[in-house]
Structure formats: structure tokens, C-alpha cells
Write a protein that holds these residues in place. Structure first.
Motif, PDB file in Angstrom:
ATOM      1  N   ILE A 199       0.818  -1.206   0.000  1.00 48.89           N
ATOM      2  CA  ILE A 199       0.000   0.000   0.000  1.00 48.89           C
ATOM      3  C   ILE A 199       0.854   1.259   0.000  1.00 48.89           C
ATOM      4  O   ILE A 199       0.634   2.180  -0.794  1.00 48.89           O
ATOM      5  CB  ILE A 199      -0.955   0.010   1.214  1.00 48.89           C
ATOM      6  CG1 ILE A 199      -2.015  -1.087   1.049  1.00 48.89           C
ATOM      7  CG2 ILE A 199      -1.640   1.373   1.354  1.00 48.89           C
ATOM      8  CD1 ILE A 199      -2.947  -1.224   2.235  1.00 48.89           C
ATOM      9  N   VAL A 200       1.838   1.304   0.903  1.00 47.13           N
ATOM     10  CA  VAL A 200       2.622   2.529   1.074  1.00 47.13           C
ATOM     11  C   VAL A 200       3.731   2.635   0.041  1.00 47.13           C
ATOM     12  O   VAL A 200       3.899   3.677  -0.603  1.00 47.13           O
ATOM     13  CB  VAL A 200       3.190   2.592   2.504  1.00 47.13           C
ATOM     14  CG1 VAL A 200       4.052   3.836   2.682  1.00 47.13           C
ATOM     15  CG2 VAL A 200       2.063   2.590   3.520  1.00 47.13           C
ATOM     16  N   LEU A 201       4.498   1.570  -0.139  1.00 51.31           N
ATOM     17  CA  LEU A 201       5.594   1.604  -1.111  1.00 51.31           C
ATOM     18  C   LEU A 201       5.149   1.255  -2.515  1.00 51.31           C
ATOM     19  O   LEU A 201       5.808   1.603  -3.486  1.00 51.31           O
ATOM     20  CB  LEU A 201       6.699   0.625  -0.687  1.00 51.31           C
ATOM     21  CG  LEU A 201       7.548   0.994   0.519  1.00 51.31           C
ATOM     22  CD1 LEU A 201       8.614  -0.072   0.745  1.00 51.31           C
ATOM     23  CD2 LEU A 201       8.205   2.346   0.318  1.00 51.31           C
ATOM     24  N   LYS A 202       4.051   0.493  -2.619  1.00 47.76           N
ATOM     25  CA  LYS A 202       3.536   0.004  -3.898  1.00 47.76           C
ATOM     26  C   LYS A 202       4.526  -0.931  -4.593  1.00 47.76           C
ATOM     27  O   LYS A 202       4.441  -1.139  -5.795  1.00 47.76           O
ATOM     28  CB  LYS A 202       3.181   1.161  -4.840  1.00 47.76           C
ATOM     29  CG  LYS A 202       2.103   2.092  -4.305  1.00 47.76           C
ATOM     30  CD  LYS A 202       1.735   3.123  -5.341  1.00 47.76           C
ATOM     31  CE  LYS A 202       0.728   4.133  -4.790  1.00 47.76           C
ATOM     32  NZ  LYS A 202      -0.496   3.572  -4.331  1.00 47.76           N
ATOM     33  N   SER A 203       5.475  -1.483  -3.858  1.00 49.87           N
ATOM     34  CA  SER A 203       6.439  -2.417  -4.432  1.00 49.87           C
ATOM     35  C   SER A 203       7.145  -3.136  -3.289  1.00 49.87           C
ATOM     36  O   SER A 203       7.030  -2.750  -2.124  1.00 49.87           O
ATOM     37  CB  SER A 203       7.473  -1.684  -5.298  1.00 49.87           C
ATOM     38  OG  SER A 203       8.227  -0.782  -4.513  1.00 49.87           O
ATOM     39  N   PHE A 204       7.869  -4.200  -3.650  1.00 52.00           N
ATOM     40  CA  PHE A 204       8.642  -4.947  -2.671  1.00 52.00           C
ATOM     41  C   PHE A 204      10.116  -4.876  -3.050  1.00 52.00           C
ATOM     42  O   PHE A 204      10.463  -4.718  -4.213  1.00 52.00           O
ATOM     43  CB  PHE A 204       8.178  -6.407  -2.603  1.00 52.00           C
ATOM     44  CG  PHE A 204       6.737  -6.564  -2.214  1.00 52.00           C
ATOM     45  CD1 PHE A 204       6.346  -6.369  -0.901  1.00 52.00           C
ATOM     46  CD2 PHE A 204       5.776  -6.888  -3.156  1.00 52.00           C
ATOM     47  CE1 PHE A 204       5.015  -6.502  -0.524  1.00 52.00           C
ATOM     48  CE2 PHE A 204       4.450  -7.018  -2.797  1.00 52.00           C
ATOM     49  CZ  PHE A 204       4.066  -6.824  -1.484  1.00 52.00           C
ATOM     50  N   HIS A 205      10.977  -5.003  -2.036  1.00 51.56           N
ATOM     51  CA  HIS A 205      12.407  -4.873  -2.251  1.00 51.56           C
ATOM     52  C   HIS A 205      13.131  -6.094  -1.696  1.00 51.56           C
ATOM     53  O   HIS A 205      12.505  -7.022  -1.169  1.00 51.56           O
ATOM     54  CB  HIS A 205      12.919  -3.592  -1.602  1.00 51.56           C
ATOM     55  CG  HIS A 205      12.281  -2.348  -2.147  1.00 51.56           C
ATOM     56  ND1 HIS A 205      12.667  -1.775  -3.334  1.00 51.56           N
ATOM     57  CD2 HIS A 205      11.255  -1.583  -1.676  1.00 51.56           C
ATOM     58  CE1 HIS A 205      11.934  -0.698  -3.574  1.00 51.56           C
ATOM     59  NE2 HIS A 205      11.059  -0.568  -2.587  1.00 51.56           N
TER      60      HIS A 205
ATOM     61  N   LEU B 195      17.688  -3.276   3.849  1.00 53.05           N
ATOM     62  CA  LEU B 195      16.907  -2.133   4.311  1.00 53.05           C
ATOM     63  C   LEU B 195      17.811  -0.916   4.490  1.00 53.05           C
ATOM     64  O   LEU B 195      17.462   0.202   4.098  1.00 53.05           O
ATOM     65  CB  LEU B 195      16.208  -2.480   5.625  1.00 53.05           C
ATOM     66  CG  LEU B 195      15.372  -1.367   6.259  1.00 53.05           C
ATOM     67  CD1 LEU B 195      14.209  -0.988   5.350  1.00 53.05           C
ATOM     68  CD2 LEU B 195      14.855  -1.804   7.628  1.00 53.05           C
ATOM     69  N   TYR B 196      18.990  -1.125   5.067  1.00 50.48           N
ATOM     70  CA  TYR B 196      19.963  -0.036   5.197  1.00 50.48           C
ATOM     71  C   TYR B 196      20.376   0.491   3.820  1.00 50.48           C
ATOM     72  O   TYR B 196      20.550   1.693   3.625  1.00 50.48           O
ATOM     73  CB  TYR B 196      21.210  -0.502   5.941  1.00 50.48           C
ATOM     74  CG  TYR B 196      20.987  -1.027   7.334  1.00 50.48           C
ATOM     75  CD1 TYR B 196      19.858  -0.676   8.071  1.00 50.48           C
ATOM     76  CD2 TYR B 196      21.916  -1.878   7.932  1.00 50.48           C
ATOM     77  CE1 TYR B 196      19.663  -1.160   9.357  1.00 50.48           C
ATOM     78  CE2 TYR B 196      21.728  -2.361   9.217  1.00 50.48           C
ATOM     79  CZ  TYR B 196      20.601  -2.005   9.921  1.00 50.48           C
ATOM     80  OH  TYR B 196      20.424  -2.483  11.187  1.00 50.48           O
TER      81      TYR B 196
ATOM     82  N   GLN C 125       8.255   5.860  -4.018  1.00 49.59           N
ATOM     83  CA  GLN C 125       8.868   5.168  -5.144  1.00 49.59           C
ATOM     84  C   GLN C 125      10.287   5.633  -5.402  1.00 49.59           C
ATOM     85  O   GLN C 125      11.049   4.974  -6.095  1.00 49.59           O
ATOM     86  CB  GLN C 125       8.027   5.371  -6.417  1.00 49.59           C
ATOM     87  CG  GLN C 125       6.657   4.709  -6.345  1.00 49.59           C
ATOM     88  CD  GLN C 125       6.762   3.210  -6.209  1.00 49.59           C
ATOM     89  OE1 GLN C 125       7.680   2.611  -6.750  1.00 49.59           O
ATOM     90  NE2 GLN C 125       5.847   2.595  -5.493  1.00 49.59           N
ATOM     91  N   ASN C 126      10.644   6.790  -4.839  1.00 47.67           N
ATOM     92  CA  ASN C 126      11.983   7.321  -5.056  1.00 47.67           C
ATOM     93  C   ASN C 126      13.070   6.467  -4.426  1.00 47.67           C
ATOM     94  O   ASN C 126      14.234   6.714  -4.632  1.00 47.67           O
ATOM     95  CB  ASN C 126      12.083   8.738  -4.486  1.00 47.67           C
ATOM     96  CG  ASN C 126      11.470   8.813  -3.111  1.00 47.67           C
ATOM     97  OD1 ASN C 126      11.196   7.787  -2.507  1.00 47.67           O
ATOM     98  ND2 ASN C 126      11.265  10.020  -2.627  1.00 47.67           N
ATOM     99  N   PHE C 127      12.706   5.472  -3.618  1.00 46.88           N
ATOM    100  CA  PHE C 127      13.721   4.578  -3.075  1.00 46.88           C
ATOM    101  C   PHE C 127      14.494   3.882  -4.183  1.00 46.88           C
ATOM    102  O   PHE C 127      15.596   3.418  -3.984  1.00 46.88           O
ATOM    103  CB  PHE C 127      13.071   3.520  -2.186  1.00 46.88           C
ATOM    104  CG  PHE C 127      12.880   3.987  -0.782  1.00 46.88           C
ATOM    105  CD1 PHE C 127      13.612   5.041  -0.274  1.00 46.88           C
ATOM    106  CD2 PHE C 127      11.958   3.355   0.034  1.00 46.88           C
ATOM    107  CE1 PHE C 127      13.440   5.452   1.036  1.00 46.88           C
ATOM    108  CE2 PHE C 127      11.790   3.759   1.342  1.00 46.88           C
ATOM    109  CZ  PHE C 127      12.527   4.818   1.830  1.00 46.88           C
ATOM    110  N   ASP C 128      13.896   3.779  -5.353  1.00 47.75           N
ATOM    111  CA  ASP C 128      14.565   3.105  -6.455  1.00 47.75           C
ATOM    112  C   ASP C 128      15.349   4.065  -7.330  1.00 47.75           C
ATOM    113  O   ASP C 128      15.910   3.677  -8.344  1.00 47.75           O
ATOM    114  CB  ASP C 128      13.537   2.372  -7.329  1.00 47.75           C
ATOM    115  CG  ASP C 128      12.909   1.208  -6.589  1.00 47.75           C
ATOM    116  OD1 ASP C 128      13.629   0.608  -5.785  1.00 47.75           O
ATOM    117  OD2 ASP C 128      11.722   0.932  -6.818  1.00 47.75           O
TER     118      ASP C 128
END
Length: 336
Positions: A37-43, A121-122, A303-306
Motif C-alpha cells: 500500500i505505502v511503497l507500492k512495491s517490494f524490495h 533495508l539499510y 517510489q523514489n527509493f529506487d
């Protein structure tokens, strides 16, 4: 059933481990829901978190199947039950060793997947820092090497791996001495890798442009691995002393608590006082309750995490408007 010298009945042990396993399952489901919901993706941290849970469940299933035989064997060794013929006792010992090798393999793999989950995560949170990336890479290599060392301890506990399921080869004085040393080798590499996971984010956390309470909260989450270090310390001492009293319980607690802790960072936004996290909470609960949600908060998807470091730096200079006020973009991480 008798405790068979293990300090807890098999039924009581199963109740404890399956209760904690159920809590971990609920937390994992919540984590995946929050991320979707929040990230809209998995890492990668989600992937290793899910793998650690899956392997943990395999350990719990093996424990459920193995415990009756384990307690029966322990009861014979301490004299509570009459000793069967030697050949039958040997067969019981080999069957237990086969279960133990499978369980220990899943145990160590699950435990180190928890560490990899934190590591990635880091990586997501602090990726723009080039100097941090170098330290992160060397730390990752060390953790992988520690995992390999612990697996060597599993398959080399009777000397050569070919002797692993040979009863005669595994009861020699040489093997007894080897196993007493392997206990501390595993302890050293497991604990030092835990310390790496705990210490790695601390310098960055305390340079972040946020309140002291938030820094302490983040540091506390990263430091929860100290609980598992305590379980590992007690377990290793008991194994070295050949004391089976509660040893199995401490072993399972170390794994169960580690997997449980690995799910907690995903829930931080539920209690964080920051404006960014308040928007995440509104978004999350609106989706869960199937209500419509509208916000001028442009960055809630995270989404900017990517993004590349340059793109992330650019985003860090932009601002969103909430109720007429300017607030930093949710992904900006500014150091003092």
C-alpha cells in the motif's frame, strides 16, 4: 510427558514456539500489506524477510516431528527410561542427527536471511552515501562469510562430512573435542555478524536531521538484536557444558525472536510523529478501510527509493504542500 532433562515438556515447548511463530506470521502479513500500500512495491529486504520466515516455519515443523524422538532419546540417556538394544539406540541417534542437520541448516540460513533483510533495508535508506556504500559492501561480504562458516560447523561436526551419519565416527574423543570448539566458532561469527548489523547504521542515524527521540527509536530497533545475542550466549554456554536444560528452548527463541524483530521496521510509520508518516498512516488506513483518500502530499508512494543517488539528491531539494505549509519531501535524508 517427562521433561527428559530439558527443563520443559515437549508440549510446553511446542506451545511456546508455535505461539511466537504465529505472531511472526501475522507481522509478516502486515509487513507485506503495508509495503504493497505505502511503497507500492517490494524490495530485497522484503524478499529476505519472507525467506527467513519460510525457513523458520520449516524449523518449527521439523521440531514438531522430531521432539517426541528427541525426548525419548534424552530420557534414555539420563536413565529415566530403560535402554533399548544397542542397535536400536544407534538407529535413534542417526535419525535424530539427520533431523538435526536439516533443522540446523534451515536455522542458520533463516537467521542470516534476517541479517540480510536488515542490510538491504539499510541499503535502501542510505544509498546516496558513497562512503557508506563501501562500508556496507564489506559488511555484507563479512556476513556472507560468517554464514558459510556456520554451515561448515553443521556439516563438519563429525570431522569429515562423509562421517556425518556414522554413529561410530561421531562418538570418538576427537569429535567430542571438535564439537566443543565448533560451538565457540559458531558463536563468534554469529555474534560478530549481529554486532555488524547493529553498529552499521548508527553513525548515519545520528547525523540525520530529525529529533533525538526519533533517532533513539531508530537506534533501539536496530539494537534489538542484542536480545538474540543474549539467547545465543546462554545457548552456547550450555552446549559447551553439555547441559541440555532449556538449550532447545533458547535455540528456538533466538531464531523466532530474530524473525519477529526483522518485521518491526515496517511498522515504524504507525507511531512516528512526523508529518510524512502521518500522511502514510492516513493513506494506509484509508486503503485498509476502503475509503477514498485525497492528499496534496505528492511523495507518499516512496517510489523514489529506487532512484539513483543523483535523482534522490534532486528530490531532496523539492517540497510538498500540506494544508498550505511547506514540508520536506518524504524521501529526503538531510544530515547535519
Amino acid at each position: 510427558m517427562s521433561e527428559a532433562g530439558q527443563g520443559i515438556s515437549s508440549e510446553g515447548l511446542l506451545v511456546v514456539i508455535w505461539t511466537l511463530a504465529s505472531v511472526s506470521t501475522v507481522l509478516l502479513a502486515g509487513r507485506l500489506l503495508i509495503r504493497s500500500i505505502v511503497l507500492k512495491s517490494f524490495h530485497l529486504d522484503d524478499m529476505f524477510g519472507a525467506i527467513s520466515w519460510l525457513l523458520m516455519m520449516l524449523v518449527m515443523i521439523i521440531a514438531t516431528v522430531e521432539l517426541p524422538l528427541s525426548y525419548q532419546y534424552s530420557s534414555i540417556l539420563i536413565g529415566e527410561s530403560p535402554a533399548p538394544p544397542e542397535s536400536e539406540l544407534e538407529n535413534m541417534a542417526i535419525r535424530l542427527r539427520k533431523w538435526d542437520v536439516a533443522s540446523e541448516t534451515c536455522f542458520w540460513t533463516s537467521l542470516f536471511c534476517v541479517k540480510l533483510s536488515f542490510m538491504f533495508l539499510y541499503k535502501i535508506a542510505f544509498c546516496p552515501r558513497n562512503k557508506y556504500n563501501r562500508v556496507w559492501s564489506w559488511s555484507l561480504i563479512y556476513i556472507v562469510l560468517c554464514y558459510g562458516t556456520c554451515l561448515i560447523g553443521v556439516y563438519g561436526q563429525c570431522g569429515d562430512a562423509i562421517n556425518l551419519f556414522s554413529y561410530e565416527e561421531c562418538i570418538t574423543p576427537y569429535v567430542a573435542l571438535l564439537q566443543s570448539r565448533l560451538v565457540w566458532v559458531d558463536y563468534f561469527f554469529n555474534v560478530t555478524s549481529d554486532i555488524v548489523v547493529i553498529a552499521l547504521p548508527m553513525p548515519v542515524i545520528w547525523r540525520l536531521n530529525m529529533g533525538t527521540k526519533q533517532k533513539l527509536a531508530l537506534s533501539a530497533i536496530c539494537s534489538l538484536a542484542m536480545i538474540t545475542i543474549a539467547f545465543e550466549t546462554v545457548r552456547s554456554v550450555k552446549l559447551h557444558q553439555l547441559d541440555s536444560h532449556l538449550t532447545n528452548l533458547y535455540s528456538y527463541l533466538e531464531l523466532l525472536v530474530s524473525v519477529l524483530i526483522s518485521q518491526l521496521p515496517s511498522y515504524r510509520f504507525l507511531i512516528s510523529p512526523s508529518e510524512k508518516d502521518r500522511e502514510y498512516r492516513r493513506l494506509f488506513w484509508s486503503r485498509v478501510t476502503m475509503r477514498s483518500y485525497h492528499s496534496g502530499f505528492s511523495g507518499y508512494s516512496m517510489q523514489n527509493f529506487d532512484r539513483t543517488p543523483r535523482a534522490t539528491e534532486s528530490w531532496g531539494t523539492t517540497h510538498s504542500t500540506i494544508r498550505g505549509r511547506e514540508v520536506p519531501s518524504p524521501i529526503s535524508i538531510n544530515t547535519k
